[in-house]
Structure formats: structure tokens, C-alpha cells
Enzyme design. Structure first.
Site, short mmCIF file in Angstrom:
data_model
loop_
_atom_site.label_atom_id
_atom_site.label_comp_id
_atom_site.label_asym_id
_atom_site.label_seq_id
_atom_site.Cartn_x
_atom_site.Cartn_y
_atom_site.Cartn_z
N GLU A 170 0.84 -1.21 0.00
CA GLU A 170 0.00 0.00 0.00
C GLU A 170 0.87 1.26 0.00
OE1 GLU A 170 -4.28 -1.32 1.83
OE2 GLU A 170 -2.84 -0.47 3.26
N GLU A 227 -6.10 -7.29 -1.38
CA GLU A 227 -6.67 -7.19 -0.04
C GLU A 227 -8.12 -6.77 -0.14
OE1 GLU A 227 -4.69 -4.89 2.94
OE2 GLU A 227 -2.68 -5.46 2.27
#
Length: 348
Positions: free
Chosen positions: A174, A281
């Protein structure tokens, strides 16, 4: 005359078997193998859960291996995070090279595919924090590039030596603002690009077939993705797959309000950058199982709908991380140690 009939019969038999064998060869020509859609889970907490005595049960109340429970629900892939020098904390530690090798081998023996997620940190790296490992804190940028290459190669080589070559490797976790701050911040794209490329090069040195993923949060936010990957393109970042997180909970919206945006972004990434895409995710609220089931089904459908099989899969983040153990509200596990019906979305 009798001899002529015998010769004719033998000739006909020869022609029949020749024709049959030829037809058999045509019928059994191997068909191209199409990669199976990846349905899976990040399970970095599992070793700690087991070490602290947590037990997993099937819906019939019988104790069962957590990986088997996930596999029974249609999952075929396991994602494992790697920290450089982690501590022993049950929630924010572990995930060392050694532990990752053990878990990857265990998952592979159950027929699972493997994704490795490099955080390049000693603990959580995400949009709010991208701290360098303590051992690298005072290194020059040139040394940091060597650190990224060596660490990536070392972990993947340990896996390979154990008989596991992952199918995918994430370089950073991320990273809309970059990684290994401040040197690898998006405020300095030239340096971030070099760090990402070192991870790519180390991965390909282990096996060129491994696909390298670059991963951002807010998979429904097309503007964020365009800004990042336009800069990545301008700075010649090397990667194969665009990884997305999708958590309606964190942006305070129901999935019904954002799923169309996710689908649009998936397709735009493929069209704009000619890359494959994957939701690496996803998660929903543990106590809203029906809503989470519907969200997962819609997410899987959106990724599967990406043209030309460029939507590779969907991964749930810590589905087994039951709240009483983890404190995490977006698992897909019940307080009795049994999987939530939300995970049945992976069966379909």
C-alpha cells in the site's frame, strides 16, 4: 481367391487402425492451460494464533487445520507478508524470513499458490507509515538500493531452496505515498522508482516467471491510481501487476456505493497501462456476514469480468483473524472459532 480375401482383410484392418490412431492423436491434442482465477487469503497472523493456542473449527464443530478450512471454501492461494527484523508481538510481530518459509511450504503442500508481500519495514507499512527497518535507518540511498535487492533476493532464495517459488511478489505494501520514507517517498519519484526496480530485479533474478505487483489502497479511487501509475510510467518503474486494496469500511461507505468505481478502475488500469490487475486485499465487517458475503461476491465478479483474463484474483486479508484474538473487526471468523458464511462467496 482365399489368399486374396485374406490379404484384403489384413489391408482393411491396417487402414482401420491407422485411421483410428490418427483420429486418437487429433482428439487428444493438449489444449492450452488457462491460469486459474486466484481466490485466497493473507494469513500472516496464523502462526501466532496457533502458538497462542487458538483452535479452528468447521461448521460441524470438529477441529480442523485453518488452511484446510480456507481450502474447503474455495481458496487456492495464500499471501504472506515479510518484515525485515520483526519483534515477537503476537499482533505486530513475527513474519520473519524463517517463519515465511515454513508457512509457504506448509501452504504449498496443501496445493496452494503463494504470494509474498514485502513491506521493507520491521512492522506494518501502509499509506500512513512507511518506516525503514532499524538496521537500514542510517544507510545512504545507494546502500538502501542494495538493501532492497539483497533482502528481496535473500527471502526468495530461501523459499526457492525449500522448494517454493511464489507465483507473485509484492514490492511494497500500500504505497500511494511511496515506501521507506523519506528517501522512497513520492516526493522523490526518481528514487522511489529505483527502489521499486531493485525489488523487481531481485525477484526476476530468482525466477523471471514470478509476477511483480505494485500495490495501492482504495481500489475504487481511480484518481489516486492514475496519479501514481502515471508517475510510475514516467519514471520507468518495472512491474507486471497492479494490486488493489478494497475496504468499503475504511471509507465509510457500503460496497453498493463503490463497487462500480472499483470495476471501472480495474478496467481503466488494464486499458491505460496494459497491466494485469488483482485485488490483493479485501475485507468486510465480521458481524455483518451477509453484507460481507455480498461484497465479496460482487468483488470477485468485478475482477473476473476484466477482459482477456487480466483480472487475476481476489485475496481476503486475515479472514481467520477472529476479533477476540486480534481485535480486528474485518475478519470473517466467528467467536466460536468457526469460519463465517461470508467466505462461502469464494466457493461460487
Amino acid at each position: 481367391m482365399k489368399n486374396s480375401k485374406t490379404i484384403l482383410s489384413l489391408l482393411l484392418l491396417f487402414l482401420f487402425f491407422t485411421s483410428s490412431n490418427s483420429q486418437t492423436n487429433v482428439d487428444h491434442t493438449p489444449t492450452p492451460i488457462v491460469a486459474t482465477f486466484a481466490k485466497g487469503a493473507d494469513i500472516g497472523w496464523l502462526p501466532q494464533m496457533e502458538a497462542t493456542g487458538y483452535k479452528f473449527y468447521d461448521t460441524d464443530g470438529i477441529e480442523k487445520d485453518c488452511l484446510q478450512l480456507l481450502k474447503d471454501r474455495g481458496m487456492n492461494t495464500i499471501r504472506l507478508r515479510v518484515w525485515v527484523n520483526p519483534n515477537d508481538d503476537k499482533a505486530s510481530g513475527h513474519c520473519s524470513k524463517e517463519e515465511t518459509v515454513v508457512m509457504a511450504l506448509r501452504a504449498q503442500k496443501m496445493g496452494m499458490r503463494i504470494m509474498i508481500n514485502f513491506h521493507y519495514s520491521d512492522s506494518w507499512a501502509d499509506p500512513a507509515k512507511q518506516a525503514k527497518p532499524a538496521a537500514w535507518a542510517n544507510h545512504t540511498f545507494q546502500e538502501l538500493m542494495t538493501d532492497v535487492y539483497d533482502h528481496t533476493f535473500d527471502v526468495l532464495n530461501a523459499l526457492k531452496s525449500a522448494g517454493v517459488t511464489p507465483e507473485w511478489v509484492q514490492v511494497g505494501n500500500e504505497i500511494p505515498g511511496g515506501m521507506m520514507w523519506p528517501e522512497g517517498s513520492t516526493k522523490n519519484w526518481n528514487q522511489l522508482a529505483q527502489l521499486l526496480n531493485k525489488g523487481y530485479e531481485a525477484t526476476k533474478a530468482i525466477d523471471p516467471k514470478i509476477k511483480v505487483i505494485v500495490h495501492l489502497d482504495e481500489g475504487n479511487n481511480n484518481e489516486k491510481f492514475r496519479l501514481f501509475f502515471d508517475n510510475a510510467t514516467a519514471n520507468n518503474v518495472k512491474y507486471d501487476v497492479i494490486g488493489l486494496s478494497y475496504y468499503p469500511f475504511w471509507i465509510k461507505k457500503d460496497y453498493t456505493e463503490t463497487i462500480a468505481d472499483l470495476a471501472y478502475n480495474l478496467n481503466d488500469m488494464v486499458d491505460r497501462y496494459n497491466k494485469e490487475v488483482m485485488v490483493v486485499e479485501v475485507g468486510g465487517e465480521y458481524d455483518k456476514a451477509q453484507n460481507t458475503y455480498e461484497m465479496l461476491a460482487a468483488t470477485i465478479k468485478a475482477v473476473e469480468a476484466v477482459p482477456n483474463n487480466k483480472g487475476l484474483g481476489v485475496m481476503y486479508w486475515e479472514p481467520q483473524g477472529e476479533k477476540s484474538w486480534s481485535g480486528y473487526s474485518l475478519s470473517a471468523w466467528q467467536s466460536d472459532g468457526k469460519p463465517s458464511m461470508a467466505l462461502d462467496a469464494f466457493k461460487d
